[in-house]
Design an enzyme around this catalytic site. Sequence first.
Site, PDB file in Angstrom:
ATOM      1  N   HIS A 116      -3.218  -0.477  -3.723  1.00 23.39           N
ATOM      2  CA  HIS A 116      -3.321   0.722  -3.085  1.00 23.39           C
ATOM      3  C   HIS A 116      -2.777   1.658  -4.201  1.00 23.39           C
ATOM      4  O   HIS A 116      -2.118   1.256  -5.397  1.00 23.39           O
ATOM      5  CB  HIS A 116      -2.712   0.918  -1.673  1.00 23.39           C
ATOM      6  CG  HIS A 116      -1.439   0.933  -1.829  1.00 23.39           C
ATOM      7  ND1 HIS A 116      -0.687  -0.365  -1.965  1.00 23.39           N
ATOM      8  CD2 HIS A 116      -0.434   1.864  -1.171  1.00 23.39           C
ATOM      9  CE1 HIS A 116       0.519   0.006  -1.903  1.00 23.39           C
ATOM     10  NE2 HIS A 116       0.748   1.092  -1.611  1.00 23.39           N
ATOM     11  N   HIS A 156      -1.972   0.171   6.280  1.00 25.56           N
ATOM     12  CA  HIS A 156      -0.982   1.100   5.785  1.00 25.56           C
ATOM     13  C   HIS A 156      -1.796   2.482   5.713  1.00 25.56           C
ATOM     14  O   HIS A 156      -2.504   2.564   6.640  1.00 25.56           O
ATOM     15  CB  HIS A 156      -1.141   0.665   4.015  1.00 25.56           C
ATOM     16  CG  HIS A 156       0.199   1.260   3.345  1.00 25.56           C
ATOM     17  ND1 HIS A 156       1.386   1.436   3.892  1.00 25.56           N
ATOM     18  CD2 HIS A 156       0.360   1.869   2.254  1.00 25.56           C
ATOM     19  CE1 HIS A 156       2.174   1.796   2.989  1.00 25.56           C
ATOM     20  NE2 HIS A 156       1.592   2.195   1.944  1.00 25.56           N
ATOM     21  N   ASP A 188       4.143   4.149  -6.630  1.00 25.89           N
ATOM     22  CA  ASP A 188       5.159   2.942  -7.018  1.00 25.89           C
ATOM     23  C   ASP A 188       4.224   1.471  -7.085  1.00 25.89           C
ATOM     24  O   ASP A 188       4.668   0.637  -7.566  1.00 25.89           O
ATOM     25  CB  ASP A 188       6.063   2.525  -5.897  1.00 25.89           C
ATOM     26  CG  ASP A 188       5.572   2.550  -4.535  1.00 25.89           C
ATOM     27  OD1 ASP A 188       4.524   3.097  -4.282  1.00 25.89           O
ATOM     28  OD2 ASP A 188       6.069   1.581  -3.804  1.00 25.89           O
ATOM     29  N   HIS A 189       2.914   1.818  -6.920  1.00 22.18           N
ATOM     30  CA  HIS A 189       2.165   0.609  -7.485  1.00 22.18           C
ATOM     31  C   HIS A 189       1.054   0.927  -8.401  1.00 22.18           C
ATOM     32  O   HIS A 189       0.678  -0.041  -8.957  1.00 22.18           O
ATOM     33  CB  HIS A 189       1.224   0.119  -6.086  1.00 22.18           C
ATOM     34  CG  HIS A 189       2.097  -0.407  -4.955  1.00 22.18           C
ATOM     35  ND1 HIS A 189       2.321  -1.743  -4.616  1.00 22.18           N
ATOM     36  CD2 HIS A 189       2.851   0.443  -4.396  1.00 22.18           C
ATOM     37  CE1 HIS A 189       3.095  -1.943  -3.609  1.00 22.18           C
ATOM     38  NE2 HIS A 189       3.596  -0.554  -3.205  1.00 22.18           N
ATOM     39  N   HIS A 207      -0.612   4.169  -3.932  1.00 24.84           N
ATOM     40  CA  HIS A 207       0.665   4.872  -3.978  1.00 24.84           C
ATOM     41  C   HIS A 207       1.137   4.819  -5.351  1.00 24.84           C
ATOM     42  O   HIS A 207       1.125   3.651  -6.188  1.00 24.84           O
ATOM     43  CB  HIS A 207       1.399   4.287  -3.007  1.00 24.84           C
ATOM     44  CG  HIS A 207       1.313   5.104  -1.624  1.00 24.84           C
ATOM     45  ND1 HIS A 207       1.605   4.376  -0.509  1.00 24.84           N
ATOM     46  CD2 HIS A 207       0.510   6.197  -1.341  1.00 24.84           C
ATOM     47  CE1 HIS A 207       1.185   5.127   0.464  1.00 24.84           C
ATOM     48  NE2 HIS A 207       0.428   6.285  -0.152  1.00 24.84           N
ATOM     49  N   ASP A 241       1.113  -3.339   0.721  1.00 25.85           N
ATOM     50  CA  ASP A 241       2.139  -2.601   1.655  1.00 25.85           C
ATOM     51  C   ASP A 241       1.313  -2.620   3.035  1.00 25.85           C
ATOM     52  O   ASP A 241      -0.074  -2.205   3.270  1.00 25.85           O
ATOM     53  CB  ASP A 241       2.230  -1.161   1.375  1.00 25.85           C
ATOM     54  CG  ASP A 241       3.287  -0.948   0.476  1.00 25.85           C
ATOM     55  OD1 ASP A 241       3.757  -1.965  -0.440  1.00 25.85           O
ATOM     56  OD2 ASP A 241       3.548   0.285  -0.126  1.00 25.85           O
ATOM     57  N   HIS A 276       9.123  -6.164  -2.089  1.00 27.68           N
ATOM     58  CA  HIS A 276       8.913  -4.766  -1.834  1.00 27.68           C
ATOM     59  C   HIS A 276      10.156  -4.524  -0.983  1.00 27.68           C
ATOM     60  O   HIS A 276      10.048  -3.919   0.178  1.00 27.68           O
ATOM     61  CB  HIS A 276       7.632  -4.620  -1.192  1.00 27.68           C
ATOM     62  CG  HIS A 276       7.240  -2.949  -1.150  1.00 27.68           C
ATOM     63  ND1 HIS A 276       7.528  -2.006   0.025  1.00 27.68           N
ATOM     64  CD2 HIS A 276       6.613  -2.243  -2.096  1.00 27.68           C
ATOM     65  CE1 HIS A 276       6.909  -1.105  -0.566  1.00 27.68           C
ATOM     66  NE2 HIS A 276       6.356  -0.986  -1.604  1.00 27.68           N
TER      67      HIS A 276
END
Length: 311
Positions: free
Chosen positions: A63, A140, A67-68, A65, A211, A269
């Site tokens: 996805h 998510h 942090d990914h 976000h 997530d 995670h």
Amino acid sequence: MQLHFLGTGAGMPSKERNTSALMVKLLEENGEMWLFDCGEATQHQILHTSLKPRKVTKIFITHLHGDHIFGLPGFLSSRSFQGGDEPLTIYGPAGLQQWVEQTFALSKTHLTYPLQFVEVHEGVIYEDDKFTVRASELRHVVPCFGYRIEQKDLPGELLMDKVQSYGVPKGPLLGQLKKGQDIALDNGTIIQAKDVVAPPKKGFTLAILGDTKYCEQAISLAEQADVVVHEATFDGSTTDLAASYGHATNVEAAKVASKAGAKYLLLNHLSARFLPHDLPIFLAQAQAIFPQTFLTSDQAVFYWNNNNLLF
């Protein structure tokens, strides 16, 4: 197959854990490496390993976000500087291609290799003669996908004792039998491959879940999987809080693995709120539901060998 965890934290980097990135090494299976998510500083984590970015042929993003994905432009750029010239394909949600291409356009970045994007939807997103990759949308706060990687059945081993009893000479005829082809010896004897080759061996199945809160889609992707990588941002005491942020707990991850009939569960995670002295209890909570649960950590490497997970 090897799983090399480059980042196992949640949200933002901490002293113990970088943001999300997992390298799946398939060098023995197909000579490739596949990267799942590419959080900030992924390429810095790679500097502490023997991993070669030019060997990465596919990147799967769960996805959008930060942090990914915030490590993606840097990784792609460095791959050029490090001599990468082989094509690379990026799989991910709608909007990923636009973000990468706009970043490169504004920064005047030029790649030395062809870059292809595949927008991920439900169902099979990749298949060749050795692997099938299926995606399913999880639950998510933004569109987020989990991936199921299935290795196709491997050819059975040649039963040399039987081959020798038939008097098959060394050479091309052995290769034909190994491929499942019947052969004829010089004396006219016909040898059927099924009589001298063991049954096919089942390939491995790996589920990598982005997530997500606890959901049936995760269970479906993990069904009878050999290894499940599942987020565990929260612990069992904060189930409602986890769900409100679109995340799962260690206990819920264990329930997914249990209901799916998986063999092994790797908790990934993890929130920075869990300090090293918290982790034994954190792990024990999950193992009480699914005993074959293990924690991931940055630079941890897990090996799949003879139907066992080694580390």
